[in-house]
Write an enzyme that holds these catalytic residues in place. Structure first.
Site, PDB file in Angstrom:
ATOM      1  N   CYS A  12       1.644 -15.185  -1.736  1.00 51.61           N
ATOM      2  CA  CYS A  12       0.513 -15.434  -1.111  1.00 51.61           C
ATOM      3  C   CYS A  12      -0.736 -15.277  -2.058  1.00 51.61           C
ATOM      4  CB  CYS A  12       0.274 -14.369   0.184  1.00 51.61           C
ATOM      5  SG  CYS A  12       0.417 -12.661  -0.627  1.00 51.61           S
ATOM      6  N   GLU A 130       0.365   0.023   2.062  1.00 48.80           N
ATOM      7  CA  GLU A 130      -0.701  -0.567   3.090  1.00 48.80           C
ATOM      8  C   GLU A 130      -0.971   0.476   3.962  1.00 48.80           C
ATOM      9  OE1 GLU A 130      -0.928  -4.634   4.243  1.00 48.80           O
ATOM     10  OE2 GLU A 130      -2.129  -3.740   6.007  1.00 48.80           O
ATOM     11  N   SER A 289       6.012 -11.951  -2.082  1.00 47.33           N
ATOM     12  CA  SER A 289       5.814 -11.366  -3.244  1.00 47.33           C
ATOM     13  C   SER A 289       6.930 -12.114  -4.369  1.00 47.33           C
ATOM     14  CB  SER A 289       6.376  -9.672  -3.116  1.00 47.33           C
ATOM     15  OG  SER A 289       7.317  -9.801  -2.417  1.00 47.33           O
TER      16      SER A 289
HETATM   17  S1  SF4 Z   1      -1.675  -9.491  -0.098  1.00 44.09           S
HETATM   18 FE1  SF4 Z   1      -1.097  -8.638   1.741  1.00 44.09          FE
HETATM   19  S2  SF4 Z   1      -2.709  -8.918   3.138  1.00 44.09           S
HETATM   20 FE2  SF4 Z   1      -3.135 -10.201   1.438  1.00 44.09          FE
HETATM   21  S3  SF4 Z   1      -2.498 -12.265   2.020  1.00 44.09           S
HETATM   22 FE3  SF4 Z   1      -0.890 -11.067   0.805  1.00 44.09          FE
HETATM   23  S4  SF4 Z   1       0.289 -10.251   2.574  1.00 44.09           S
HETATM   24 FE4  SF4 Z   1      -1.690 -10.915   3.396  1.00 44.09          FE
END
Ligand code: SF4
Length: 315
Positions: A12, A130, A289
């Site tokens: 992400c 988190e 990830s």
């Molecule tokens: S780091 Fe966490 S909160 Fe940010 S976009 Fe990725 S999954 Fe979503």
């Protein structure tokens, strides 16, 4: 036989940014660069960063005075910044904060709800950084965290025993959208003095006695909804992700909920030929990830062992 790869799969933007920051900082730093905790829940990515000279520590006490430090995307409690400041590690000098803006948003939501008289319950994983980070913006270790959608009774007991005036539920960004809905429905089916209604993220109206805020991030939602599609269409769904990756495990659980055969793997070496025997459509997805190269390796390996084609590659 064909392979369908989810459109939203892998890193992400929050994780991508955190890795970029760590690499850039390490490259421009002649001393050692420290990262507190796993920057990303993926063993191969961590190993690659270690090879670039980055040192990962689980305990803040392992970070030396004045050390160049990177904080990961998951967000940290205020105490982390205080301890680092005592070590002369500050944002003005040598602290590089890669906290994802969508995690910061959850912290801000929690703080505003708390300041407006809400007791806050987190839908999240007890041991996830988190959820731990967010809880420190509320009541620290005493923050009530509910892990499973089935545990609505625990939330109701907690509210009853303490007689809170106002209660709001928020979610860790990587939890299941379906699970969150199920938890709220479970609470509402049993609570007798009101209903939990959605409070929009703008938090303009904080007059409700009971409310919940949708704090699951969009990248997580996109990965989950793509996995829904794969599970409906495919005969087997391969989910790639780190063993400790909360959002990757959610994708695997989601595929299994649909009753489709699904395997959770960390790398292409784990693929087994018999998983694809007699299958027509193979779905591939990956948690936030997972780097693109691991997805490509898995797709290539599936092609080899299952003689599959990739028509238009993505759903
Ligand atoms: S780091 Fe966490 S909160 Fe940010 S976009 Fe990725 S999954 Fe979503």
């Amino acid at each position: 036989m064909e392979i369908k790869v989810a459109k939203h799969a892998g890193f992400c933007f929050g994780v991508k940014k955190a890795i970029e920051i760590a690499e850039e900082v390490a490259q421009g730093n002649r001393e050692k660069t420290y990262v507190l905790g796993q920057l990303v829940h993926n063993e191969k990515v961590i190993k690659n960063l270690e090879d670039k000279g980055i040192i990962f520590v689980e305990n803040i006490n392992e970070i030396p005075q004045n050390a160049v430090t990177v904080l990961r995307a998951h967000g940290e409690p205020g105490t982390t910044y205080q301890i680092l400041e005592q070590k002369s590690i500050t944002k003005e000098k040598n602290l590089n904060d890669a906290t994802c803006p969508l995690v910061t948003l959850v912290h801000n939501v929690a703080i505003k709800l708390k300041n407006n008289g809400y007791e806050i319950v987190i839908f999240g994983k007890h041991n996830h950084p988190e959820a731990i980070g967010t809880s420190y913006h509320i009541k620290g270790k005493d923050t009530f965290i509910v892990e499973r959608a089935e545990d609505s009774d625990l939330v109701i007991d907690y509210i009853r025993k303490n007689g809170f005036e106002k209660v709001a539920v928020i979610s860790q960004t990587t939890m299941s959208v379906y699970g969150y809905k199920k938890l709220i429905e479970g609470i509402n089916s049993k609570i007798t003095d009101g209903k939990f209604e959605e409070i929009p993220l703008s938090l303009k109206d904080l007059s409700k006695k009971y409310g919940f805020v949708d704090t699951i991030c969009n990248p997580t939602k996109q990965r989950q909804s793509d996995t829904d599609e794969l599970a409906k269409e495919c005969d087997v769904v391969i989910v790639i992700g780190g063993k400790n990756s909360s959002n990757s495990k959610e994708l695997h659980a989601k595929a299994l909920e649909y009753g489709v055969e699904s395997y959770f793997i960390q790398s292409s070496e784990q693929l087994q030929k018999e998983w694809f025997d007699g299958k027509e459509k193979i779905g591939v997805t990956a948690g936030a990830s997972t780097p693109d190269y691991l997805i490509d390796e898995v797709v290539e390996r599936v092609k080899e062992i299952a003689n599959a084609e990739i028509p238009n590659a993505t759903i």
